[in-house]
Design a protein around this motif. Structure first.
Motif, PDB file in Angstrom:
ATOM      1  N   TYR A 392      35.683  15.422  27.788  1.00  0.00           N
ATOM      2  CA  TYR A 392      35.954  15.839  26.415  1.00  0.00           C
ATOM      3  C   TYR A 392      35.563  14.746  25.435  1.00  0.00           C
ATOM      4  O   TYR A 392      35.013  15.012  24.363  1.00  0.00           O
ATOM      5  N   VAL A 393      35.857  13.488  25.809  1.00  0.00           N
ATOM      6  CA  VAL A 393      35.535  12.376  24.913  1.00  0.00           C
ATOM      7  C   VAL A 393      34.033  12.231  24.747  1.00  0.00           C
ATOM      8  O   VAL A 393      33.541  11.944  23.651  1.00  0.00           O
ATOM      9  N   HIS A 394      33.265  12.455  25.799  1.00  0.00           N
ATOM     10  CA  HIS A 394      31.820  12.280  25.734  1.00  0.00           C
ATOM     11  C   HIS A 394      31.153  13.298  24.829  1.00  0.00           C
ATOM     12  O   HIS A 394      30.041  13.055  24.348  1.00  0.00           O
ATOM     13  N   THR A 395      31.790  14.451  24.608  1.00  0.00           N
ATOM     14  CA  THR A 395      31.181  15.450  23.725  1.00  0.00           C
ATOM     15  C   THR A 395      31.207  15.008  22.269  1.00  0.00           C
ATOM     16  O   THR A 395      30.498  15.573  21.442  1.00  0.00           O
ATOM     17  N   VAL A 396      32.027  14.007  21.959  1.00  0.00           N
ATOM     18  CA  VAL A 396      32.120  13.552  20.571  1.00  0.00           C
ATOM     19  C   VAL A 396      30.773  13.037  20.081  1.00  0.00           C
ATOM     20  O   VAL A 396      30.371  13.266  18.940  1.00  0.00           O
ATOM     21  N   SER A 397      30.037  12.325  20.940  1.00  0.00           N
ATOM     22  CA  SER A 397      28.757  11.739  20.536  1.00  0.00           C
ATOM     23  C   SER A 397      27.591  12.684  20.767  1.00  0.00           C
ATOM     24  O   SER A 397      26.457  12.350  20.433  1.00  0.00           O
ATOM     25  N   GLY A 398      27.834  13.841  21.336  1.00  0.00           N
ATOM     26  CA  GLY A 398      26.754  14.781  21.607  1.00  0.00           C
ATOM     27  C   GLY A 398      26.547  15.760  20.471  1.00  0.00           C
ATOM     28  O   GLY A 398      27.217  15.735  19.439  1.00  0.00           O
ATOM     29  N   GLU A 399      25.616  16.651  20.699  1.00  0.00           N
ATOM     30  CA  GLU A 399      25.334  17.647  19.671  1.00  0.00           C
ATOM     31  C   GLU A 399      26.391  18.740  19.653  1.00  0.00           C
ATOM     32  O   GLU A 399      26.748  19.258  18.597  1.00  0.00           O
ATOM     33  N   ALA A 400      26.913  19.106  20.832  1.00  0.00           N
ATOM     34  CA  ALA A 400      27.909  20.185  20.907  1.00  0.00           C
ATOM     35  C   ALA A 400      29.291  19.568  20.983  1.00  0.00           C
ATOM     36  O   ALA A 400      29.895  19.452  22.043  1.00  0.00           O
ATOM     37  N   ILE A 401      29.818  19.165  19.849  1.00  0.00           N
ATOM     38  CA  ILE A 401      31.137  18.554  19.802  1.00  0.00           C
ATOM     39  C   ILE A 401      32.198  19.634  19.938  1.00  0.00           C
ATOM     40  O   ILE A 401      32.280  20.540  19.119  1.00  0.00           O
ATOM     41  N   GLN A 402      33.010  19.523  20.996  1.00  0.00           N
ATOM     42  CA  GLN A 402      34.039  20.533  21.238  1.00  0.00           C
ATOM     43  C   GLN A 402      35.306  20.157  20.476  1.00  0.00           C
ATOM     44  O   GLN A 402      36.359  19.898  21.054  1.00  0.00           O
TER      45      GLN A 402
END
Length: 465
Positions: A392-402
């Motif tokens: 979940y934390v890694h999605t913060v820096s991605g394009e698809a922020i959950q």
């Protein structure tokens, strides 16, 4: 069988040490040479709260003999045991009564003896799991040259059996197990010919597969534990705002002398399969003894099976971990990992977690939001901490922020007054994102990788101040 017998020897040694410690502590609380109502009340009270003994007694040349309530032991039995050999410790096993029992006698000082008596079934519960009792038919344990425990349900030695023995210090254990019991052999013989042909081809492959995991053999793992090749590493858990170290998570790393570094994903599942996780934690705790800074707590991982298995008491096991680490329960956080689905309705698990919480341990659910760890565990167990999985934390820096999922977990924890620790924080953007939502406790490569303690016993330092 060798591994199982080795565990019995280790458990017996632990049981002996705990029994001696219990008698020593109680002896310091009693007035020497006094056998009165106050002494009997203290003996009864100690027996009620003891997890080693069912009854206590005190014998002295000055005060005579007094014992806890319902204690069936007569002083003549103690006297006969003391006359057999010099002290200061006597051990006895008696299966001639309706309820077989173990007897510990410890000489506090010349002429003063403290006695602990326990049902043999208590020892059996610690040594042989219920699922093994039909399999293990004969067991004999000796301490020094004295019989400490025996159980034999065989009238003759069957030809399909396994027998092994192990020695560690003064403790020696011999065990015999049946390959088939009851009428199983008759059903097996019905299919013996086709099964023999089939098993002749696949059994060697299955045996190698069961005793290994990704090329690592069980013998390698046991040898590594003996030699201390599996060492603890520590990753800091910090305040994401100021970088202050709040605690450390203890993990295991194995450097094999010929294979090199072996990942935990390779050896941890194998340890769990063969019931070696307890031994691993005890070994890691010994290596980390006295190294934890006084301002920090330590976090360790326990599986659901470790919290519910009947071989040993979870509270006593964790207290032993604290003893070896030289810290109190208030500085140990137990992360409940979920390699298998937890039975949230299991009364034993609920009672165990309640007891651990009352003893001062901080309880955390690891990898929250993945697998089966979710809202159900929060409602049932009310943990102190949840650790948000790094996915979940890694999605913060991605394009698809959950954001909706991550925000929902944080808000749910806040409403239930549960602390949140974010795992896998690797960038400053992730750190600021979490701080903006009130999550201050963080763990990840941004603050420090898992590392060994420095030779100066200083902890690994976080990457930011």
């Amino acid at each position: 069988m060798d591994s199982r017998t080795e565990e019995v020897v280790a458990a017996t040694g632990n049981y002996l040490n705990r029994g001696i410690d219990a008698l020593t502590v109680l002896g310091h609380e009693l007035a020497p040479g006094v056998c009165d109502a106050t002494t009997e009340f203290r003996l009864t009270e100690a027996a009620i709260h003891s997890d080693v003994f069912d009854h206590f007694a005190y014998l002295s040349n000055q005060g005579g003999y007094c014992r806890s309530a319902t204690n069936p032991l007569y002083p003549v039995q103690v006297g006969q045991l003391i006359s057999t050999h010099p002290g200061p410790l006597w051990l006895s096993f008696d299966d001639s009564t309706l309820t077989p029992y173990q007897l510990f006698v410890l000489e506090q000082r010349p002429g003063h003896y403290l006695i602990g008596m326990a049902k043999s079934s208590h020892l059996l519960d610690r040594l042989v799991t219920p699922r093994d009792r039909d399999f293990v038919r004969r067991i004999e344990i000796q301490v020094g040259q004295r019989l400490f425990y025996a159980r034999d349900s065989l009238t003759q030695v069957p030809w399909l059996s396994l027998q092994t023995s192990q020695v560690q210090g003064q403790v020696r254990a011999e065990m015999m197990a049946l390959l088939f019991s009851g009428d199983h052999w008759r059903r097996w013989l019905t299919y013996s010919l086709p099964l023999s042909l089939t098993l002749g081809f696949i059994l060697p492959v299955l045996m190698i597969q069961r005793s290994s995991h990704q090329g690592v053999l069980l013998d390698d793992l046991i040898t590594a534990l003996r030699r201390g090749e599996i060492a603890p590493v520590f990753q800091p858990i910090v305040h994401g705002g100021n970088g202050r170290v709040k605690g450390f998570e203890m993990m295991a790393r194995w450097t094999h002398p010929t294979l090199g570094k072996i990942t935990p994903d390779t050896f941890i599942p194998m340890m769990e399969q063969h019931g070696l996780l307890d031994r691993l934690l005890l070994s890691l705790a010994d290596q980390a003894r006295g190294k934890l800074p006084s301002t920090a707590y330590l976090s360790i991982n326990l599986s659901g099976e470790q919290l519910t298995q009947g071989l040993r008491d979870p509270l006593s096991f964790l207290l032993e971990i604290c003893h070896r680490l030289e810290i109190g329960p208030d500085r140990l956080m137990v992360e409940i990992t979920e390699r298998h689905a937890l039975d949230y309705d299991c009364p034993q698990l609920q009672d165990t977690l309640a007891i651990l919480g009352q003893a001062g341990f901080k309880l955390a659910f690891d990898d929250f939001g993945t697998g089966h760890n979710g809202i159900a565990c929060l409602r049932t167990f009310s943990p102190d901490v949840i650790k948000i999985d790094k996915s979940y934390v890694h999605t913060v820096s991605g394009e698809a922020i959950q954001k909706p999922v991550l925000d929902a977990i944080i808000q749910l924890a806040r409403k239930m007054d549960v602390e949140v620790i974010a795992e896998g924080v690797e960038t400053d953007a992730q750190r600021l994102f979490l701080l903006d939502r009130g999550v201050t406790s963080m763990q990840g490569y941004l603050f420090g990788r898992p590392a060994h303690w420095h030779d100066s016993c200083r902890p690994p330092q976080p990457a930011i101040a």
